[in-house]
Write a protein that holds these residues in place. Structure first.
Motif, PDB file in Angstrom:
ATOM      1  N   PHE A 216      88.428 -59.328 -66.243  1.00  0.00           N
ATOM      2  CA  PHE A 216      89.791 -58.837 -66.469  1.00  0.00           C
ATOM      3  C   PHE A 216      90.147 -57.820 -65.396  1.00  0.00           C
ATOM      4  CE2 PHE A 216      87.325 -55.611 -68.715  1.00  0.00           C
ATOM      5  CZ  PHE A 216      87.980 -54.433 -68.375  1.00  0.00           C
ATOM      6  N   ARG A 217      91.440 -57.654 -65.169  1.00  0.00           N
ATOM      7  CA  ARG A 217      91.973 -56.622 -64.279  1.00  0.00           C
ATOM      8  C   ARG A 217      93.224 -56.038 -64.897  1.00  0.00           C
ATOM      9  NH1 ARG A 217      92.718 -57.136 -57.865  1.00  0.00           N
ATOM     10  NH2 ARG A 217      90.554 -56.477 -58.065  1.00  0.00           N
ATOM     11  N   ILE A 218      93.265 -54.703 -64.976  1.00  0.00           N
ATOM     12  CA  ILE A 218      94.462 -53.974 -65.392  1.00  0.00           C
ATOM     13  C   ILE A 218      95.092 -53.399 -64.126  1.00  0.00           C
ATOM     14  CG2 ILE A 218      95.349 -52.038 -66.736  1.00  0.00           C
ATOM     15  CD1 ILE A 218      92.970 -52.378 -68.605  1.00  0.00           C
ATOM     16  N   PHE A 219      96.380 -53.604 -63.927  1.00  0.00           N
ATOM     17  CA  PHE A 219      96.998 -53.203 -62.672  1.00  0.00           C
ATOM     18  C   PHE A 219      98.323 -52.506 -62.956  1.00  0.00           C
ATOM     19  CE2 PHE A 219      97.779 -57.584 -63.748  1.00  0.00           C
ATOM     20  CZ  PHE A 219      99.142 -57.738 -63.628  1.00  0.00           C
ATOM     21  N   LYS A 220      98.908 -51.956 -61.904  1.00  0.00           N
ATOM     22  CA  LYS A 220     100.126 -51.165 -62.047  1.00  0.00           C
ATOM     23  C   LYS A 220     101.303 -52.012 -62.522  1.00  0.00           C
ATOM     24  CE  LYS A 220     102.670 -52.550 -58.303  1.00  0.00           C
ATOM     25  NZ  LYS A 220     104.101 -52.848 -58.235  1.00  0.00           N
ATOM     26  N   TYR A 221     102.252 -51.339 -63.123  1.00  0.00           N
ATOM     27  CA  TYR A 221     103.466 -51.990 -63.596  1.00  0.00           C
ATOM     28  C   TYR A 221     104.470 -52.069 -62.459  1.00  0.00           C
ATOM     29  CZ  TYR A 221     107.253 -53.108 -66.841  1.00  0.00           C
ATOM     30  OH  TYR A 221     108.280 -53.720 -67.519  1.00  0.00           O
ATOM     31  N   ASP A 222     105.146 -53.184 -62.291  1.00  0.00           N
ATOM     32  CA  ASP A 222     106.138 -53.342 -61.230  1.00  0.00           C
ATOM     33  C   ASP A 222     107.298 -52.379 -61.477  1.00  0.00           C
ATOM     34  OD1 ASP A 222     107.705 -54.144 -59.202  1.00  0.00           O
ATOM     35  OD2 ASP A 222     107.974 -56.200 -59.859  1.00  0.00           O
ATOM     36  N   GLY A 223     107.595 -51.580 -60.452  1.00  0.00           N
ATOM     37  CA  GLY A 223     108.593 -50.531 -60.640  1.00  0.00           C
ATOM     38  C   GLY A 223     110.011 -50.925 -60.336  1.00  0.00           C
ATOM     39  N   MET A 224     110.273 -52.141 -59.851  1.00  0.00           N
ATOM     40  CA  MET A 224     111.627 -52.502 -59.444  1.00  0.00           C
ATOM     41  C   MET A 224     112.336 -53.307 -60.534  1.00  0.00           C
ATOM     42  SD  MET A 224     111.422 -53.439 -55.391  1.00  0.00           S
ATOM     43  CE  MET A 224     110.069 -54.600 -55.552  1.00  0.00           C
ATOM     44  N   THR A 225     113.511 -52.891 -60.870  1.00  0.00           N
ATOM     45  CA  THR A 225     114.393 -53.680 -61.724  1.00  0.00           C
ATOM     46  C   THR A 225     115.717 -53.840 -60.992  1.00  0.00           C
ATOM     47  OG1 THR A 225     115.186 -51.702 -62.855  1.00  0.00           O
ATOM     48  CG2 THR A 225     113.333 -52.862 -63.857  1.00  0.00           C
ATOM     49  N   TYR A 226     116.431 -54.908 -61.300  1.00  0.00           N
ATOM     50  CA  TYR A 226     117.680 -55.199 -60.579  1.00  0.00           C
ATOM     51  C   TYR A 226     118.857 -55.243 -61.554  1.00  0.00           C
ATOM     52  CZ  TYR A 226     115.341 -56.302 -56.196  1.00  0.00           C
ATOM     53  OH  TYR A 226     114.634 -56.214 -55.029  1.00  0.00           O
ATOM     54  N   PHE A 227     119.931 -54.623 -61.118  1.00  0.00           N
ATOM     55  CA  PHE A 227     121.199 -54.737 -61.823  1.00  0.00           C
ATOM     56  C   PHE A 227     122.167 -55.377 -60.839  1.00  0.00           C
ATOM     57  CE2 PHE A 227     118.970 -51.249 -63.810  1.00  0.00           C
ATOM     58  CZ  PHE A 227     119.115 -51.523 -65.159  1.00  0.00           C
ATOM     59  N   GLY A 228     122.354 -56.671 -60.958  1.00  0.00           N
ATOM     60  CA  GLY A 228     123.077 -57.420 -59.950  1.00  0.00           C
ATOM     61  C   GLY A 228     122.195 -57.518 -58.721  1.00  0.00           C
ATOM     62  N   SER A 229     122.672 -57.014 -57.575  1.00  0.00           N
ATOM     63  CA  SER A 229     121.883 -57.055 -56.352  1.00  0.00           C
ATOM     64  C   SER A 229     121.284 -55.698 -56.014  1.00  0.00           C
ATOM     65  CB  SER A 229     122.770 -57.512 -55.176  1.00  0.00           C
ATOM     66  OG  SER A 229     123.865 -56.612 -55.012  1.00  0.00           O
ATOM     67  N   ALA A 230     121.488 -54.681 -56.855  1.00  0.00           N
ATOM     68  CA  ALA A 230     121.027 -53.324 -56.554  1.00  0.00           C
ATOM     69  C   ALA A 230     119.732 -53.022 -57.305  1.00  0.00           C
ATOM     70  CB  ALA A 230     122.101 -52.317 -56.939  1.00  0.00           C
ATOM     71  N   PRO A 231     118.665 -52.619 -56.591  1.00  0.00           N
ATOM     72  CA  PRO A 231     117.417 -52.269 -57.268  1.00  0.00           C
ATOM     73  C   PRO A 231     117.465 -50.850 -57.816  1.00  0.00           C
ATOM     74  CG  PRO A 231     117.145 -52.014 -54.916  1.00  0.00           C
ATOM     75  CD  PRO A 231     118.543 -52.537 -55.132  1.00  0.00           C
ATOM     76  N   SER A 232     116.679 -50.584 -58.836  1.00  0.00           N
ATOM     77  CA  SER A 232     116.568 -49.233 -59.378  1.00  0.00           C
ATOM     78  C   SER A 232     115.146 -49.051 -59.901  1.00  0.00           C
ATOM     79  CB  SER A 232     117.591 -49.009 -60.499  1.00  0.00           C
ATOM     80  OG  SER A 232     117.306 -49.863 -61.595  1.00  0.00           O
ATOM     81  N   MET A 233     114.785 -47.798 -60.164  1.00  0.00           N
ATOM     82  CA  MET A 233     113.445 -47.481 -60.629  1.00  0.00           C
ATOM     83  C   MET A 233     113.298 -47.814 -62.102  1.00  0.00           C
ATOM     84  SD  MET A 233     110.461 -45.994 -59.823  1.00  0.00           S
ATOM     85  CE  MET A 233     110.686 -44.812 -58.504  1.00  0.00           C
ATOM     86  N   ASN A 234     112.294 -48.596 -62.427  1.00  0.00           N
ATOM     87  CA  ASN A 234     111.981 -48.852 -63.821  1.00  0.00           C
ATOM     88  C   ASN A 234     111.443 -47.570 -64.438  1.00  0.00           C
ATOM     89  OD1 ASN A 234     110.368 -49.638 -66.219  1.00  0.00           O
ATOM     90  ND2 ASN A 234     110.868 -51.709 -65.574  1.00  0.00           N
ATOM     91  N   PRO A 235     111.902 -47.164 -65.603  1.00  0.00           N
ATOM     92  CA  PRO A 235     111.432 -45.895 -66.198  1.00  0.00           C
ATOM     93  C   PRO A 235     109.937 -45.902 -66.539  1.00  0.00           C
ATOM     94  CG  PRO A 235     112.775 -47.142 -67.751  1.00  0.00           C
ATOM     95  CD  PRO A 235     112.938 -47.810 -66.432  1.00  0.00           C
ATOM     96  N   GLN A 236     109.322 -47.082 -66.601  1.00  0.00           N
ATOM     97  CA  GLN A 236     107.890 -47.150 -66.862  1.00  0.00           C
ATOM     98  C   GLN A 236     107.102 -47.515 -65.597  1.00  0.00           C
ATOM     99  OE1 GLN A 236     107.380 -49.834 -70.208  1.00  0.00           O
ATOM    100  NE2 GLN A 236     107.621 -48.144 -71.651  1.00  0.00           N
ATOM    101  N   ASP A 237     107.614 -47.132 -64.449  1.00  0.00           N
ATOM    102  CA  ASP A 237     106.961 -47.443 -63.186  1.00  0.00           C
ATOM    103  C   ASP A 237     105.582 -46.787 -63.120  1.00  0.00           C
ATOM    104  OD1 ASP A 237     106.599 -48.291 -60.514  1.00  0.00           O
ATOM    105  OD2 ASP A 237     107.279 -46.338 -59.809  1.00  0.00           O
ATOM    106  N   MET A 238     104.573 -47.552 -62.663  1.00  0.00           N
ATOM    107  CA  MET A 238     103.193 -47.065 -62.583  1.00  0.00           C
ATOM    108  C   MET A 238     102.701 -46.982 -61.150  1.00  0.00           C
ATOM    109  SD  MET A 238     102.006 -46.673 -65.729  1.00  0.00           S
ATOM    110  CE  MET A 238     100.257 -47.057 -65.787  1.00  0.00           C
ATOM    111  N   ALA A 239     103.562 -47.160 -60.163  1.00  0.00           N
ATOM    112  CA  ALA A 239     103.131 -47.227 -58.775  1.00  0.00           C
ATOM    113  C   ALA A 239     102.940 -45.830 -58.188  1.00  0.00           C
ATOM    114  CB  ALA A 239     104.157 -48.002 -57.949  1.00  0.00           C
ATOM    115  N   ILE A 240     102.022 -45.739 -57.224  1.00  0.00           N
ATOM    116  CA  ILE A 240     101.809 -44.507 -56.469  1.00  0.00           C
ATOM    117  C   ILE A 240     102.715 -44.582 -55.246  1.00  0.00           C
ATOM    118  CG2 ILE A 240     100.125 -43.088 -55.250  1.00  0.00           C
ATOM    119  CD1 ILE A 240      97.984 -44.321 -57.062  1.00  0.00           C
ATOM    120  N   ARG A 241     103.856 -43.924 -55.345  1.00  0.00           N
ATOM    121  CA  ARG A 241     104.901 -44.043 -54.345  1.00  0.00           C
ATOM    122  C   ARG A 241     104.951 -42.811 -53.436  1.00  0.00           C
ATOM    123  NH1 ARG A 241     107.903 -48.392 -55.183  1.00  0.00           N
ATOM    124  NH2 ARG A 241     107.734 -49.419 -57.214  1.00  0.00           N
ATOM    125  N   GLU A 242     105.799 -42.893 -52.410  1.00  0.00           N
ATOM    126  CA  GLU A 242     105.946 -41.799 -51.456  1.00  0.00           C
ATOM    127  C   GLU A 242     106.342 -40.498 -52.149  1.00  0.00           C
ATOM    128  OE1 GLU A 242     107.391 -44.235 -47.489  1.00  0.00           O
ATOM    129  OE2 GLU A 242     108.800 -43.931 -49.143  1.00  0.00           O
TER     130      GLU A 242
END
Length: 378
Positions: A216-242
């Motif tokens: 098994f592998r547990i991995f980060k949650y994808d942080g991108m969600t889209y509203f139309g063509s504009a991306p936004s941060m998913n409130p449950q984002d698990m990524a190590i970002r800048e």
């Protein structure tokens, strides 16, 4: 006349003997010193070879020590030599060997693998390079019988830390030299979403279900969600970002909390942006049995074995002044359990008389390239 001649010959003979002795005595003493040093040197070298041979069959969390001073009853049996071992068998002489690979923090106290050109303020930190993946196993090889040291069947025991903390940051020596050291969170180099994900993390292991053993592998949650063509941060984002690394630089008492904290929650990412999660992203045949377990349950559950945590770069850190950080820094600390170090620390000694030769070598427990065995799940 005869007596005088005899005395003269005796004096000449004595003078000749003393002259020869004065010429050759230092050479003889030097040869004896060279012999003693060489025996001590190769005693330590031979112990290093034996330690390296043992580590071909042991797991990275194995450790043991051994000494042999004036004794030939050594371990394991294949190291035994019947009879004497010349100068190494004399009282007070001999060899020692030590293999150490357990720790509660990575790196160990006042240690670092960062190049000394960038290590002015990096004691207690290691570096994570662009082509590197680090793997921290949560198992310990408790093999203690010398007769089993050359066997490939380890005696493993899982460790369950109450809390596992991981700190991530930029190198302060480089940051002090960059005009605008903070990472650029407004660039679009790696897709349609600014504030790029820099480091991928995952937890890997095996689950026992009766006689079946599945990965098994547990991995980060994808942080991108889209509203139309504009991306936004998913409130449950698990990524190590800048933005996460920017928030940790410089490390001060007000922002010194770890970047990842594995404990009795679903959310290891320590940031005020992310919301608490109630399940994990899991790649496994038994995903339904894993996704609802909190971290402390996963570590403590006897069904799960060979658990390890991995970190790897997946994007290049670029500052606001377009300077590139060639590495980031990390530190790991376990509470309530030991960890396997990233290195075996091997120390050997050869001692003959006044000569004491000591070797020390840090052998990587894992040598993995990111392209060879790291998978990013999106």
């Amino acid at each position: 006349m005869l007596i005088g001649f005899t005395i003269l010959m005796v004096l000449l003979g004595t003078s000749l003997v003393l002259t020869i002795y004065s010429l050759y005595a230092p050479f003889i003493i030097q040869m004896r010193d060279i012999k003693g040093y060489n025996i001590a040197y190769y005693g330590a070298y031979g112990s290093m070879e034996r330690a390296m041979l043992i580590l071909r069959h042991r797991d990275p969390w194995f450790e043991w020590s051994w000494w042999w001073l004036g004794d030939t009853n050594v371990w394991p049996r294949s190291d035994h030599q019947a009879g004497t071992m010349s100068f190494l068998s004399l009282p007070g002489n001999g060899t020692t060997r030590s293999i150490s690979s357990r720790t509660t923090q990575i790196p160990r106290s006042w240690d670092t693998d960062i190049n000394r050109l960038f290590a002015d303020q990096s004691k207690w930190w290691n570096w994570l390079r662009t082509n590197q993946r680090i793997r921290i196993p949560l198992m310990i090889d408790r093999t203690t019988s010398p007769n089993d040291f050359y066997s490939s069947a380890p005696s493993l025991q899982k460790v369950s830390p109450s809390t596992l903390d991981i700190w991530l940051r930029l190198n302060p020596t480089l940051a002090a030299r960059f005009a605008w050291p903070a990472l650029n969170t407004n660039d679009w180099l790696y897709g349609a979403f600014p504030d790029d994900e820099l480091i991928g993390w995952s937890v890997d292991g095996f689950m026992l279900d009766g006689s079946n053993r599945s990965y098994f592998r547990i991995f980060k949650y994808d942080g991108m969600t889209y509203f139309g063509s504009a991306p936004s941060m998913n409130p449950q984002d698990m990524a190590i970002r800048e933005s996460l690394l920017n928030a940790r630089n410089p490390i001060t008492p007000t922002n010194a909390w770890p970047s990842l904290r594995f404990r009795d929650t679903f959310q290891p990412l320590q940031t005020t942006i992310a919301s608490e999660r109630t399940w994990h992203n899991v790649a496994s045949q038994q995903a339904d049995s894993i996704r609802s377990l909190m971290w402390n349950q996963l570590f403590a559950d006897s069904r799960f074995t060979d658990i390890s945590l991995s970190l790897a770069w997946i994007a290049m850190p670029v500052s606001q002044s377009n300077d590139i950080y060639p590495f980031t820094e990390y530190r790991v600390e376990a509470w309530g359990a030991q960890l396997a170090d990233l290195y075996y620390t091997i120390t050997t000694q050869g001692k003959v008389g006044a000569y004491n030769v000591v070797f020390r070598y840090k052998k990587p427990a894992f040598d993995m390239a990111i392209a060879g065995d790291f998978t990013v799940f999106f």
